[in-house]
Motif scaffolding. Structure first.
Motif, PDB file in Angstrom:
ATOM      1  N   ASP B  87      39.707  49.575  35.021  1.00 17.64           N
ATOM      2  CA  ASP B  87      39.989  48.023  34.531  1.00 17.64           C
ATOM      3  C   ASP B  87      39.715  48.147  32.868  1.00 17.64           C
ATOM      4  OD1 ASP B  87      37.356  49.058  34.645  1.00 17.64           O
ATOM      5  OD2 ASP B  87      36.526  46.966  35.475  1.00 17.64           O
ATOM      6  N   ALA B 110      47.489  43.632  44.863  1.00 15.83           N
ATOM      7  CA  ALA B 110      46.299  43.406  45.222  1.00 15.83           C
ATOM      8  C   ALA B 110      45.343  44.643  45.264  1.00 15.83           C
ATOM      9  CB  ALA B 110      46.071  42.807  46.540  1.00 15.83           C
ATOM     10  N   PHE B 111      46.098  45.730  45.561  1.00 16.62           N
ATOM     11  CA  PHE B 111      45.373  47.010  45.877  1.00 16.62           C
ATOM     12  C   PHE B 111      44.507  47.544  44.849  1.00 16.62           C
ATOM     13  CE2 PHE B 111      45.561  51.910  45.648  1.00 16.62           C
ATOM     14  CZ  PHE B 111      44.787  52.190  47.041  1.00 16.62           C
ATOM     15  N   GLY B 112      44.858  47.488  43.666  1.00 15.04           N
ATOM     16  CA  GLY B 112      43.910  47.949  42.535  1.00 15.04           C
ATOM     17  C   GLY B 112      42.603  46.895  42.645  1.00 15.04           C
ATOM     18  N   GLY B 114      41.588  45.152  44.834  1.00 12.20           N
ATOM     19  CA  GLY B 114      40.866  45.322  46.081  1.00 12.20           C
ATOM     20  C   GLY B 114      39.428  46.641  45.770  1.00 12.20           C
ATOM     21  N   ASN B 115      40.270  47.583  45.064  1.00 11.44           N
ATOM     22  CA  ASN B 115      39.158  48.644  44.725  1.00 11.44           C
ATOM     23  C   ASN B 115      38.273  48.162  43.704  1.00 11.44           C
ATOM     24  OD1 ASN B 115      40.481  50.464  46.510  1.00 11.44           O
ATOM     25  ND2 ASN B 115      41.990  50.863  44.941  1.00 11.44           N
ATOM     26  N   LEU B 116      38.406  46.941  43.077  1.00 12.62           N
ATOM     27  CA  LEU B 116      37.321  46.685  42.016  1.00 12.62           C
ATOM     28  C   LEU B 116      36.571  45.633  42.513  1.00 12.62           C
ATOM     29  CD1 LEU B 116      39.704  46.089  38.907  1.00 12.62           C
ATOM     30  CD2 LEU B 116      38.308  48.170  39.268  1.00 12.62           C
ATOM     31  N   GLY B 117      36.864  45.235  43.963  1.00 12.99           N
ATOM     32  CA  GLY B 117      35.968  44.283  44.673  1.00 12.99           C
ATOM     33  C   GLY B 117      36.352  42.774  44.099  1.00 12.99           C
ATOM     34  N   ILE B 118      37.296  42.469  43.835  1.00 13.70           N
ATOM     35  CA  ILE B 118      37.777  41.101  43.275  1.00 13.70           C
ATOM     36  C   ILE B 118      37.822  40.227  44.658  1.00 13.70           C
ATOM     37  CG2 ILE B 118      39.465  39.926  41.998  1.00 13.70           C
ATOM     38  CD1 ILE B 118      39.546  42.395  39.993  1.00 13.70           C
ATOM     39  N   SER B 119      37.456  38.964  44.572  1.00 20.77           N
ATOM     40  CA  SER B 119      37.452  38.099  45.589  1.00 20.77           C
ATOM     41  C   SER B 119      38.964  37.784  45.900  1.00 20.77           C
ATOM     42  CB  SER B 119      36.774  36.895  45.396  1.00 20.77           C
ATOM     43  OG  SER B 119      37.395  36.011  44.529  1.00 20.77           O
ATOM     44  N   ARG B 120      39.229  37.214  47.208  1.00 17.78           N
ATOM     45  CA  ARG B 120      40.458  36.904  47.573  1.00 17.78           C
ATOM     46  C   ARG B 120      41.237  35.674  46.802  1.00 17.78           C
ATOM     47  NH1 ARG B 120      39.572  37.066  53.079  1.00 17.78           N
ATOM     48  NH2 ARG B 120      40.004  39.415  53.010  1.00 17.78           N
ATOM     49  N   MET B 123      42.141  37.208  43.499  1.00 20.76           N
ATOM     50  CA  MET B 123      43.245  38.058  43.670  1.00 20.76           C
ATOM     51  C   MET B 123      44.575  37.269  43.581  1.00 20.76           C
ATOM     52  SD  MET B 123      42.545  40.751  46.603  1.00 20.76           S
ATOM     53  CE  MET B 123      41.563  42.178  46.336  1.00 20.76           C
ATOM     54  N   MET B 163      44.556  44.255  37.221  1.00 22.40           N
ATOM     55  CA  MET B 163      43.216  44.579  37.064  1.00 22.40           C
ATOM     56  C   MET B 163      42.538  44.300  35.658  1.00 22.40           C
ATOM     57  SD  MET B 163      44.129  48.360  38.731  1.00 22.40           S
ATOM     58  CE  MET B 163      42.353  49.187  39.211  1.00 22.40           C
TER      59      MET B 163
END
Lengths: 293, 284, 285
Positions: B87, B110-112, B114-120, B123, B163
C-alpha cells in the motif's frame, strides 16, 4: 466464458456455497443409501424442481447429454452380459436376453451417475467461483488453497488459448499435426514442452503480482462479494436433514423395494429413446451446417 | 509541490546467487515526491532488478545478496516484506494478462484491497473512483480476459491505484501494446502526478520518456551512467551512442545537423521544442 | 510473372461468427518487403495466417507459389512461407541452438545433404557459430527472438513472415531487426512484417498494407501512405517523431515525405546554401 458458472437471478443462486456443498454431499449419501433403482429415479425426479428454480433447464439438459452416453452403454451392456443376471426379462434379436438382476445393477449404477451428475451440475452452474473461495475460507480452508482453487478456473481458458497458439507455432515449423497416429504421439513433445514453459512463466509472474497485491499480508482479509447464511439456507439445510433421516429409516428399517420388471424395461426403453433423440439432434445439426454451407 | 524525498537509494549493490558479478553496482539517486523517474538502459542492464528493489520483490521474493540502503519517505525499508509495502509502493508489470487473477473487473480491483482488509463500503467507493481514473467506467462486471490489451493494462493500474500507494513503479507497461493501447495507458500515466503520486517507469521508447519524465536515470551494466533531467541526459548523445542507446529522434536529428552541417538548433527533446528550434535556423 | 502470394477476394469468418477479414485482395511478388499495419483486432494477423495455410479462406482464394492453400498441408506451405511468431517461447523449446536449427528440416524429412546445406546457411546468416551449443533459455530476450528467426530461416522458406519482431526490444535489438530484414531481402527472400513499429517502417520505406476494421484500407509505399494523416489517424497509427516534426515545418518540400532522420538531414544538405543567404527561415510562407 471463464467457468461453468451461469449468472441468473434465482433462489438457488442466492444460496450460500456452503449450503450447496452440503447439498451435493447429501445427494451423494442418499444415492448410495439406496440399492433400489426406483428410489434413485425418485431422487432424480425430485431434483428437477431445483433445476427449474435455478432457471437453467436448457443448460442442464445440454450438460446431461454427455452423461447419457455412459448411461446407455452401462444399461445395455450390463443388462445383457453382467453375470449376476438370472431371471430373463425380455429378449431382443434372438439370443440377447436382458436379465432382471443385471438390469437392477445397471440401472442403479446409471441412475446414480445421473443423480450425482445433476447435483454437481446444479452446484457448479449456480455457484460463483469467487463465492466458493470465500465460503471455503469461512470453513477455515487456508487463503492460499482457496485462491488456488479459484485461479484454476481462471487459468484453464488461458492455457486453452495458448495451446492453440503453440499448435500453430509448431505447424509453422513444419510439424505435420495431421500425420499418422505414431507420428502424432511423437508430436506431443513439441506441443507440450512450449505449453509447459509458457504456463510456468505465467504462473511465476502471477506469483510476483500477487505479492505486490499484498497476498501474503497477515491480518483480516475482506471481500467485495457478500456471502451470508440466510434464513433460506437454514430452511434448505433443515429440509435436507429431515429427508436424510427419513431415507435412513426407509433404507434400514423398511428394506423397501418398489422396483418391478416393468419399471426396468421402461427405463431401458426411455434411456434408449432419449439417447436416440440426442443422436438425431446431433446429426441434424451437422447436416444442416453442412448443407447451409 | 513538497520537497520531501520520496525515494533515496544509497550504495545499492545486488548480486544473484548463481552469478559472478553483481547486477547492480553501487547505485545512488534521490527522487523527490511528485516526480516521475524514467529508467533507461539496454536489455540486461539491471533496470527491472533496480525497480524491484524499490518494493522489496528483490531480495525477498527474488533472492540474492543486497547491500546498501533504500528509504521510502524517510523510512528504511530493509526489514519490510513485499506484502507490507504494497500500500506504499505499487508495481505494474509488462504483460497485462499475467496480472489478472479474478473473474470480473470489480473483483480484480477489490482483490488487493481485500488483502489490506479494507471495508466493503470503502472498496465500492474506490472501485468507482479508480475505474473513472483509468477510463473504464461501466466495465465492472466484465471478465478481465475479454478486455483488449490496453484495457487490461489500465485495469492492472486501477488495481494498484485502489490500494492507494504513494509511489507507482511501472516496468515497461506499454511495450506489449498496440499504438492505441499505448496511448490509452500513457494518457492514464500522465495523470498519476495529479493524484499526488510519485512514479518510476522503465520504457525503451525514449520519445515518450522525454516528455513524460522529470528525471532520467541511465543504467548500463548495473551502474548509473547518468542521472538528471531529460534535457541533460539526452544532450549527451555521444555517451548514449557508446552504450548502443538512442535519444529521441528530434534530438538525434539536431545533433546530426550540428555535426554534419554546422547548423545549430540546440538540443530539442520533444516535437514542440523542435518545431520552435527549427523555426529559426541559424548557421555558424 | 505470377505474384508469389496471391490473395483474391478473401474473407475469413471465425467459428464464433466474427468476420476477421473481408474481401481482401493482395499480391506479393518476388523481392518485396511488405509491412502489414493496423491495430490489434484489425485483421492483420488473420490475413498473414492465410499465407502459410494456418487459416483457410471462408470465401475467396489464396495461392502461394501457384498452390491453392485450401488443398495443401500446412507443413508443406510452411516450408515456403516461414512464420516467426512474436513470442519465441511458443516456437522454440529444444535444449540447444543447434537442435532448434535442425528441427524444421527434420520435420520436413528432406535429405541429410540438403538439411546440412540449409542449416549451414542459417548459421552463417545469423553468425551463430559460437552459440550452437548454447541453451536458448540462457540467452537474453533479443537473442532468443533471433534464434526463433534463425530456426525458421533454416527451413529456407521463400517468404518469411515476422510477427512483431521489435516488440519489447531495446534500441540495439531494433537496429538488429532492421539489419536482418535488409539481409533477408538481399538474399532473395520476400519479407512480410506484421508490426506497430513505425520507425522500422520509416527506415525501410517499404510497401505498406494497412488493415482497419477487417478491411484493407491502404496499399502503397510508406512515404506515400504516411502523407495521408487522416488515414493514419483512422488506423490508430502514430508516425515516427521526425515525421511529426517535418509535418509542422512548412519550409520543407511538401511533395516529399520525411520518414527518417536521414531524409531531413539530406534536405538541409541540399538547401544549406539557400539557408545561408537567407540566414533565417520563417514558418509562414
Amino acid at each position: 466464458m471463464n467457468s461453468l458458472y451461469i449468472a441468473r437471478e434465482s433462489m438457488i443462486h442466492r444460496l450460500d456455497p456452503r449450503t450447496k456443498i452440503l447439498f451435493v454431499l447429501f445427494i451423494v449419501i442418499s444415492s448410495f443409501l439406496f440399492k433400489d433403482p426406483a428410489m434413485q429415479l425418485i431422487l432424480l425426479i425430485g431434483m428437477f424442481p431445483l433445476v427449474l428454480l435455478s432457471k437453467l433447464v436448457k443448460q442442464y439438459l445440454m450438460s446431461m447429454q454427455f452423461l447419457m452416453l455412459f448411461v446407455v452403454l452401462i444399461m445395455t451392456i450390463h443388462g445383457i452380459y453382467n453375470p449376476i443376471g438370472e431371471t430373463p426379462v425380455f429378449e431382443i434379436f434372438g439370443g440377447l436376453t436382458f436379465k432382471y438382476e443385471s438390469l437392477v445393477y445397471a440401472s442403479v449404477m446409471s441412475f446414480r451417475i445421473l443423480v450425482i451428475g445433476t447435483a454437481a451440475v446444479i452446484f457448479v452452474m449456480t455457484t460463483h467461483p469467487s463465492d466458493l473461495a470465500i465460503a471455503l475460507m469461512k470453513w477455515k480452508v487456508p487463503h492460499s488453497i482457496a485462491f488456488m482453487f479459484l485461479s484454476t478456473f481462471q487459468i484453464i481458458p488461458i492455457i486453452a488459448r495458448e495451446a492453440k497458439i503453440v499448435m500453430e507455432a509448431q505447424q509453422a515449423r513444419c510439424l505435420d499435426v495431421k500425420a499418422n497416429i505414431f507420428e502424432r504421439v511423437k508430436h506431443l513433445v513439441p506441443l507440450f514442452a512450449p505449453l509447459f514453459i509458457i504456463t510456468f512463466v505465467k504462473v511465476h509472474q502471477l506469483s510476483y503480482v500477487l505479492e505486490c497485491r499484498a497476498f501474503s499480508r497477515n491480518g483480516v482479509k475482506t471481500s467485495l462479494r457478500e456471502t451470508k447464511i440466510s434464513s433460506l439456507d437454514y430452511m434448505f439445510i433443515s429440509g435436507m436433514l429431515v429427508l436424510l433421516l427419513t431415507e435412513l429409516y426407509l433404507s434400514f428399517a423398511q428394506q423397501i423395494s418398489l422396483t418391478t420388471s416393468n419399471l426396468l424395461v421402461s427405463s431401458l426403453f426411455a434411456v434408449w429413446a432419449v439417447f436416440f433423440i440426442v443422436i438425431v439432434k446431433f446429426v441434424y445439426k451437422k447436416v444442416s451446417v453442412f448443407i447451409g454451407g | 509541490m513538497s520537497n520531501r524525498d520520496a525515494i533515496v537509494v544509497e550504495n545499492l549493490t545486488f548480486q544473484y546467487p548463481d552469478t559472478e558479478t553483481p547486477v547492480l553496482k553501487n547505485i545512488h539517486f534521490t527522487l523527490k515526491e511528485g516526480e516521475v523517474l524514467g529508467i533507461i538502459g539496454r536489455t540486461g542492464s539491471g533496470k527491472t532488478t533496480l525497480a524491484m528493489c524499490l518494493n522489496r520483490l528483490v531480495p525477498t521474493v527474488i533472492q540474492g545478496n543486497l547491500e546498501g540502503t533504500i528509504s521510502v519517505f524517510g523510512q528504511d525499508i530493509s526489514q519490510r516484506s513485499v506484502a507490507d509495502m504494497a500500500d506504499k509502493v505499487g508495481f505494474v508489470f509488462q504483460e497485462p494478462e499475467n496480472q489478472l487473477s479474478q473473474m470480473t473487473v470489480e473483483e480484480e480491483i477489490a482483490f488487493g484491497m481485500g488483502n489490506l482488509g479494507i471495508s466493503r463500503e470503502e472498496m465500492k467507493y474506490r472501485i468507482q473512483e479508480t475505474l473513472k481514473q483509468v477510463g473504464l467506467e461501466g466495465f465492472e462486471k466484465r471478465s478481465p480476459l475479454a478486455l483488449s490489451g490496453g484495457q487490461q493494462q489500465r485495469l492492472a493500474i486501477a488495481s494498484v491505484m485502489a490500494m492507494r500507494p504513494s509511489i507507482m513503479i511501472m516496468d515497461e507497461p506499454t511495450s506489449m501494446l498496440d499504438p492505441r493501447g499505448k496511448n490509452e495507458v500513457y494518457d492514464v500515466l500522465r495523470k498519476i502526478k495529479t493524484y499526488g503520486m510519485t512514479g518510476v517507469i522503465i520504457d525503451h521508447e525514449v520519445e515518450r520518456m522525454a516528455s513524460y519524465c522529470d528525471k532520467i536515470l541511465v543504467l548500463d551494466d548495473g551502474e548509473v551512467i547518468m542521472f538528471g533531467t531529460p534535457k541533460e541526459v539526452f544532450s549527451e548523445l555521444t555517451l548514449l551512442h557508446e552504450m548502443e542507446m538512442n535519444a529521441p529522434q528530434v534530438t538525434e536529428l539536431a545533433d546530426r545537423l550540428r555535426k554534419e552541417l554546422q547548423i545549430d538548433v540546440g538540443s530539442p527533446i520533444t516535437v514542440e521544442e523542435a518545431v520552435k528550434a527549427f523555426q529559426i535556423v541559424s548557421i555558424k | 510473372m505470377e505474384p508469389f502470394i496471391k490473395v483474391t477476394g478473401v474473407s475469413h469468418v471465425y467459428p464464433n461468427g466474427v468476420t476477421a477479414i473481408q474481401d481482401v485482395n493482395l499480391e506479393i511478388g518476388e523481392g518485396e518487403i511488405v509491412a502489414v499495419l493496423g491495430s490489434n483486432g484489425s485483421g492483420k494477423t488473420t490475413l498473414v495466417k492465410h499465407f502459410n495455410g494456418l487459416l483457410k479462406p471462408t470465401t475467396g482464394q489464396v495461392t502461394v507459389g501457384n498452390m491453392n492453400t485450401k488443398k495443401e498441408r500446412i507443413a508443406k506451405l510452411s516450408s515456403l512461407v516461414g512464420y516467426v511468431f512474436q513470442n519465441p517461447n511458443h516456437q522454440t523449446f529444444l535444449p540447444t541452438v543447434r537442435q532448434e536449427l535442425y528441427y524444421g528440416c527434420k520435420n520436413l524429412k528432406i535429405s541429410e545433404e540438403e538439411t546440412e546445406k540449409r542449416v549451414k546457411k542459417a548459421i552463417e546468416l545469423f553468425e551463430l557459430e559460437n552459440l550452437l551449443d548454447a541453451n536458448p533459455f540462457d540467452l537474453n530476450s533479443s537473442k532468443r527472438k533471433e534464434i526463433g528467426m534463425a530456426s525458421i530461416m533454416a527451413i529456407s522458406p521463400k517468404v518469411v513472415v515476422l510477427d512483431e519482431p521489435t516488440t519489447g526490444q531495446d534500441h540495439k535489438g531494433c537496429k538488429r531487426v532492421l539489419e536482418l530484414v535488409k539481409m533477408f531481402h538481399e538474399h532473395g527472400h520476400i519479407v512480410v512484417l506484421v508490426t506497430h513499429d513505425m520507425q522500422l517502417i520509416g527506415e525501410l520505406n517499404c510497401r505498406v498494407v494497412i488493415m482497419n476494421k477487417s478491411r484493407k484500407i491502404a496499399d502503397d509505399r510508406a512515404d506515400v501512405v504516411f502523407k495521408n494523416q487522416e488515414l493514419l489517424k483512422t488506423a490508430d497509427l502514430q508516425p515516427p517523431q521526425v515525421m511529426e516534426l517535418a509535418n509542422q515545418l512548412t519550409y520543407l518540400n511538401r511533395n516529399e515525405s520525411y520518414l527518417t532522420i536521414d531524409s531531413i538531414v539530406k534536405w538541409f544538405k541540399h538547401n544549406k546554401k539557400g539557408l545561408e543567404e537567407e540566414r533565417k527561415i520563417g514558418t509562414g510562407s
